[in-house]
Design an enzyme around this catalytic site. Sequence first.
Site, mmCIF file in Angstrom:
data_model
loop_
_atom_site.group_PDB
_atom_site.id
_atom_site.type_symbol
_atom_site.label_atom_id
_atom_site.label_comp_id
_atom_site.label_asym_id
_atom_site.label_seq_id
_atom_site.Cartn_x
_atom_site.Cartn_y
_atom_site.Cartn_z
ATOM 1 N N CYS A 25 0.807 -1.228 0.000
ATOM 2 C CA CYS A 25 0.000 0.000 0.000
ATOM 3 C C CYS A 25 0.834 1.271 0.000
ATOM 4 C CB CYS A 25 -0.990 0.006 1.156
ATOM 5 S SG CYS A 25 -2.265 -1.257 0.969
ATOM 6 N N HIS A 75 -12.942 9.304 -7.832
ATOM 7 C CA HIS A 75 -11.917 9.379 -8.876
ATOM 8 C C HIS A 75 -10.841 10.423 -8.561
ATOM 9 C CE1 HIS A 75 -14.766 6.833 -10.962
ATOM 10 N NE2 HIS A 75 -13.740 6.452 -11.713
ATOM 11 N N GLU A 136 -13.305 -0.700 2.424
ATOM 12 C CA GLU A 136 -12.214 -0.483 1.471
ATOM 13 C C GLU A 136 -12.117 -1.624 0.461
ATOM 14 O OE1 GLU A 136 -8.324 1.362 2.797
ATOM 15 O OE2 GLU A 136 -7.686 -0.694 2.388
#
Length: 150
Positions: A25, A75, A136
Site C-alpha cells: 500500500c 476518482h 475499502e
Amino acid sequence: MSKIRITKQFNFETGHALYGYDGKCKNVHGHSYKLNVTVIGTPIHDSNHVKNGMVIDFGDLKKIVKEEIVDQFDHATVLNKNTPHIELAEELMKRDHNVILVDYQPTSEKMITDFADKIKARLPKNIELFSLRLQETETSFAEWFASDQD
C-alpha cells in the site's frame, strides 16, 4: 417519541498511497469504497409538515454526503501533504488530475474520521451522526461510532 436510525450507502472510487508503509500500500493504488452513513433522530410528528414521519429525508442526507464526500473523493487520488508524496501530487495536478492533499496518512481509519467531521458539520441540529462504515475491500472496513468519541 422513539429515536430512529436512518442509513444510506454511497459508492465511490478513490486512489491513495501510504507513505512510509512497509507493504504494497506504499504504492499508489485504488479502492471501490462503500460508505454507510447512519444518523439518528426523532421522526417529525406534524401532519402539516411535508416531511412528516421522517427523521431526515434520504434525499437531504444524500445531498450532504454527496457534496462533502462523494463529489470530492470520487476518482481522486488522496495523498498526505506532509510527505514527499507532495512532489507526486504536484506533478499529477499539473496534468489535470484530481488530487486531494490531506494532513494525515490516508488510511480508512483516518479518512472515516475526516468524513465524520465533514458530515456532522452539515447535519440539521436535531439530527446526530450515529455511525459510519467505510468499506475499502470486500473483507476490510473501518467503523466510526459517535458513542466511541471523546
